[in-house]
Design a protein around this motif. Structure first.
Motif, PDB file in Angstrom:
ATOM      1  N   GLN A 322       0.862  -1.181   0.000  1.00  0.00           N
ATOM      2  CA  GLN A 322       0.000   0.000   0.000  1.00  0.00           C
ATOM      3  C   GLN A 322       0.898   1.229   0.000  1.00  0.00           C
ATOM      4  N   ASN A 323       1.246   1.635  -1.221  1.00  0.00           N
ATOM      5  CA  ASN A 323       2.297   2.639  -1.378  1.00  0.00           C
ATOM      6  C   ASN A 323       1.784   4.063  -1.545  1.00  0.00           C
ATOM      7  N   CYS A 324       0.470   4.301  -1.288  1.00  0.00           N
ATOM      8  CA  CYS A 324      -0.043   5.655  -1.407  1.00  0.00           C
ATOM      9  C   CYS A 324      -1.220   5.853  -0.460  1.00  0.00           C
ATOM     10  N   ASN A 325      -1.503   7.113  -0.165  1.00  0.00           N
ATOM     11  CA  ASN A 325      -2.668   7.517   0.619  1.00  0.00           C
ATOM     12  C   ASN A 325      -3.590   8.315  -0.291  1.00  0.00           C
ATOM     13  N   VAL A 326      -4.863   7.929  -0.324  1.00  0.00           N
ATOM     14  CA  VAL A 326      -5.839   8.554  -1.215  1.00  0.00           C
ATOM     15  C   VAL A 326      -6.920   9.241  -0.398  1.00  0.00           C
ATOM     16  N   SER A 327      -7.259  10.465  -0.806  1.00  0.00           N
ATOM     17  CA  SER A 327      -8.340  11.211  -0.162  1.00  0.00           C
ATOM     18  C   SER A 327      -9.259  11.769  -1.247  1.00  0.00           C
ATOM     19  N   VAL A 328     -10.566  11.567  -1.077  1.00  0.00           N
ATOM     20  CA  VAL A 328     -11.569  12.117  -2.002  1.00  0.00           C
ATOM     21  C   VAL A 328     -12.510  12.999  -1.189  1.00  0.00           C
ATOM     22  N   LYS A 329     -12.527  14.276  -1.540  1.00  0.00           N
ATOM     23  CA  LYS A 329     -13.344  15.242  -0.811  1.00  0.00           C
ATOM     24  C   LYS A 329     -14.272  15.947  -1.793  1.00  0.00           C
ATOM     25  N   CYS A 330     -15.577  15.875  -1.560  1.00  0.00           N
ATOM     26  CA  CYS A 330     -16.573  16.494  -2.440  1.00  0.00           C
ATOM     27  C   CYS A 330     -17.506  17.367  -1.605  1.00  0.00           C
ATOM     28  N   ALA A 331     -17.760  18.562  -2.112  1.00  0.00           N
ATOM     29  CA  ALA A 331     -18.670  19.493  -1.433  1.00  0.00           C
ATOM     30  C   ALA A 331     -18.275  19.663   0.033  1.00  0.00           C
ATOM     31  N   GLU A 332     -16.975  19.810   0.252  1.00  0.00           N
ATOM     32  CA  GLU A 332     -16.430  20.013   1.598  1.00  0.00           C
ATOM     33  C   GLU A 332     -16.661  18.824   2.522  1.00  0.00           C
ATOM     34  N   ARG A 333     -16.966  17.682   1.944  1.00  0.00           N
ATOM     35  CA  ARG A 333     -17.165  16.489   2.754  1.00  0.00           C
ATOM     36  C   ARG A 333     -16.213  15.397   2.287  1.00  0.00           C
ATOM     37  N   VAL A 334     -15.488  14.780   3.221  1.00  0.00           N
ATOM     38  CA  VAL A 334     -14.546  13.719   2.892  1.00  0.00           C
ATOM     39  C   VAL A 334     -15.314  12.425   2.681  1.00  0.00           C
ATOM     40  N   LEU A 335     -15.307  11.946   1.435  1.00  0.00           N
ATOM     41  CA  LEU A 335     -15.987  10.690   1.133  1.00  0.00           C
ATOM     42  C   LEU A 335     -15.106   9.478   1.423  1.00  0.00           C
ATOM     43  N   ARG A 336     -13.835   9.620   1.192  1.00  0.00           N
ATOM     44  CA  ARG A 336     -12.927   8.491   1.384  1.00  0.00           C
ATOM     45  C   ARG A 336     -11.535   9.014   1.707  1.00  0.00           C
ATOM     46  N   SER A 337     -10.906   8.409   2.688  1.00  0.00           N
ATOM     47  CA  SER A 337      -9.512   8.722   3.042  1.00  0.00           C
ATOM     48  C   SER A 337      -8.897   7.438   3.578  1.00  0.00           C
ATOM     49  N   SER A 338      -8.011   6.843   2.798  1.00  0.00           N
ATOM     50  CA  SER A 338      -7.456   5.544   3.198  1.00  0.00           C
ATOM     51  C   SER A 338      -6.168   5.281   2.445  1.00  0.00           C
ATOM     52  N   VAL A 339      -5.461   4.257   2.893  1.00  0.00           N
ATOM     53  CA  VAL A 339      -4.283   3.798   2.165  1.00  0.00           C
ATOM     54  C   VAL A 339      -4.757   3.028   0.944  1.00  0.00           C
ATOM     55  N   ALA A 340      -3.918   2.975  -0.082  1.00  0.00           N
ATOM     56  CA  ALA A 340      -4.296   2.312  -1.327  1.00  0.00           C
ATOM     57  C   ALA A 340      -3.058   1.760  -2.014  1.00  0.00           C
ATOM     58  N   GLN A 341      -3.306   0.963  -3.037  1.00  0.00           N
ATOM     59  CA  GLN A 341      -2.222   0.448  -3.875  1.00  0.00           C
ATOM     60  C   GLN A 341      -2.216   1.241  -5.171  1.00  0.00           C
ATOM     61  N   CYS A 342      -1.133   1.970  -5.389  1.00  0.00           N
ATOM     62  CA  CYS A 342      -1.010   2.789  -6.595  1.00  0.00           C
ATOM     63  C   CYS A 342      -0.131   2.085  -7.614  1.00  0.00           C
ATOM     64  N   GLU A 343      -0.603   2.048  -8.857  1.00  0.00           N
ATOM     65  CA  GLU A 343       0.258   1.610  -9.951  1.00  0.00           C
ATOM     66  C   GLU A 343       1.057   2.833 -10.399  1.00  0.00           C
ATOM     67  N   VAL A 344       2.369   2.673 -10.454  1.00  0.00           N
ATOM     68  CA  VAL A 344       3.254   3.817 -10.640  1.00  0.00           C
ATOM     69  C   VAL A 344       4.049   3.651 -11.916  1.00  0.00           C
ATOM     70  N   ARG A 345       4.236   4.751 -12.619  1.00  0.00           N
ATOM     71  CA  ARG A 345       5.097   4.775 -13.785  1.00  0.00           C
ATOM     72  C   ARG A 345       6.003   5.994 -13.664  1.00  0.00           C
ATOM     73  N   ARG A 346       7.306   5.712 -13.538  1.00  0.00           N
ATOM     74  CA  ARG A 346       8.317   6.766 -13.387  1.00  0.00           C
ATOM     75  C   ARG A 346       7.966   7.750 -12.273  1.00  0.00           C
ATOM     76  N   GLY A 347       7.533   7.166 -11.152  1.00  0.00           N
ATOM     77  CA  GLY A 347       7.293   7.977  -9.966  1.00  0.00           C
ATOM     78  C   GLY A 347       5.924   8.607  -9.886  1.00  0.00           C
ATOM     79  N   HIS A 348       5.079   8.490 -10.940  1.00  0.00           N
ATOM     80  CA  HIS A 348       3.752   9.101 -10.956  1.00  0.00           C
ATOM     81  C   HIS A 348       2.684   8.015 -10.931  1.00  0.00           C
ATOM     82  N   ALA A 349       1.613   8.259 -10.174  1.00  0.00           N
ATOM     83  CA  ALA A 349       0.522   7.303 -10.088  1.00  0.00           C
ATOM     84  C   ALA A 349      -0.296   7.331 -11.371  1.00  0.00           C
TER      85      ALA A 349
END
Length: 387
Positions: A322-349
């Motif tokens: 789990q190499n990344c942390n993901v946060s999704v915030k909509c209308a000033e409300r946090v829908l999701r904030s958790s660790v995740a598995q990111c597929e990476v290419r040259r350092g970018h998700a």
């Protein structure tokens, strides 16, 4: 009369002595040539320094050549003696069978025989007996540098520096320095160091030289076709001297007597050599990402309406899986904030998958869902500009 007598002596010298003089002249010329070649090899051999560790193999070859030249020179200087008439050979006596110590000394040499024999006595593996022959393969627990260089990943950096501050020491501000750093990567496919060494010279003299097997962190990222290195935090100690290197600043400190001065060096540092495995580097998320999205479809009791503005934030994490942390915030409300598995290419998700969230950065889509827990189940699909 003396001159005439000398001329007569020369004129009546036997012709058989002429080849001897030619042989003597050839021998002297051979000696001079060997002496010149030996002097040249010795000079080149001495010129190698600890800073030229990458050229150690060349030094070993020169050392062997120097030994060969010395042997040839001794043989050339030796005046040939008339061969004595052969004497009748005595009856051969049975030779005593050499004991294990003598065999070890024969194959390992006088300097290594004691070491090898001690290994035999305690049951270590450096000595192997094959068909009655003792073969010494000494590879003790001591550090194998620089012989291990070919099997280890390492980067060697030479940096200019300048003294920016000094206290309690006669080191002028603005003095030029040279920093030679050698970093070896860990052998367990991890982005961390195993061993490091630094040598510093300021104002024309060496002021520090030490190595360490811990306490050093070097970050590596791509810089075009090259690699950029940043020393996050490294420290070395050599008796009463110690240095601390962080970013573009190196501080050299003495405890007895007490003094210190600081050296500014370039940061980041670039090199074509890769300290860590490039595949491992490219699989790690190094660049945070933030995109603006919009809710396009909703399902169930969605806490946000369709058309709501959202921010998707992705940050690097230290874990391998789990190499990344993901946060999704909509209308000033946090829908999701958790660790995740990111597929990476040259350092970018390029994608991220975690509990209740799926993001495809190349397609510009994201989906957030809640199916468990105290909340009411819902789904929300988002769109954003592809990356």
């Amino acid at each position: 009369m003396r001159a005439r007598y000398a001329a007569d002596a020369i004129s009546f010298a036997p012709e058989s002595r002429m080849p001897f003089r030619d042989d003597e002249q050839a021998r002297r010329e051979r000696i001079e040539a060997l002496e010149k070649e030996l002097a040249s090899a010795q000079k080149e051999h001495r010129s190698a320094t600890a800073a030229e560790r990458a050229q150690e193999a060349r030094r070993d070859e020169l050392g062997k050549r120097v030994a060969e030249l010395e042997t040839e020179l001794r043989e050339a200087k030796r005046v040939p003696e008339p061969e004595p008439e052969p004497e009748p050979e005595p009856e051969p006596e049975p030779k005593p069978k050499p004991n294990p110590k003598e065999r070890v000394a024969r194959f390992a040499g006088p300097s290594a025989s004691k070491r090898a024999w001690e290994a035999v006595k305690v049951g270590f593996w450096p000595v192997v007996i094959l068909g009655g022959v003792v073969v010494v393969a000494y590879s003790g627990i001591q550090d194998c540098r620089p012989a291990c260089k070919p099997i280890d990943r390492y980067v060697e950096l030479d940096l200019p520096g300048e003294v920016t501050a000094a206290s309690g020491v006669n080191m002028p501000i603005g003095a030029s320095c040279g920093v030679h750093a050698l970093f070896f990567a860990n052998r367990d496919d991890e982005l961390r160091l195993w061993e490091s060494r630094v040598t510093i010279a300021c104002a024309g003299r060496q002021v520090f030289d030490a190595e360490d097997t811990g306490g050093c962190a070097v970050q590596q990222v791509r810089s075009g076709a090259r690699w950029a290195y940043t020393v996050a935090s490294c420290s070395w100690a050599d008796d009463e001297l110690s240095i601390r290197w962080s970013g573009d600043s190196i501080t050299l400190t003495s405890s007895a007597p007490s003094w210190s001065y600081s050296i500014e060096v370039p940061s980041p540092m670039e090199s074509s050599a890769s300290l860590y495995d490039p595949l491992l580097i490219d699989s790690r998320l190094t660049e945070p990402m933030q995109v603006t999205a919009e809710v396009t479809t909703i399902g169930g009791a969605s806490p946000v309406p369709r058309g709501a503005s959202c921010v998707i934030d992705v940050q690097p994490a230290d874990a391998l899986e789990q190499n990344c942390n993901v946060s999704v915030k909509c209308a000033e409300r946090v829908l999701r904030s958790s660790v995740a598995q990111c597929e990476v290419r040259r350092g970018h998700a390029i994608s991220a998958t975690g509990p209740g969230v799926t993001i495809d950065f190349s397609a510009g889509t994201a989906r957030v869902e809640e199916n468990e827990g105290p909340g009411v189940p819902y789904t929300a699909s988002l769109r954003f500009a592809p990356r």
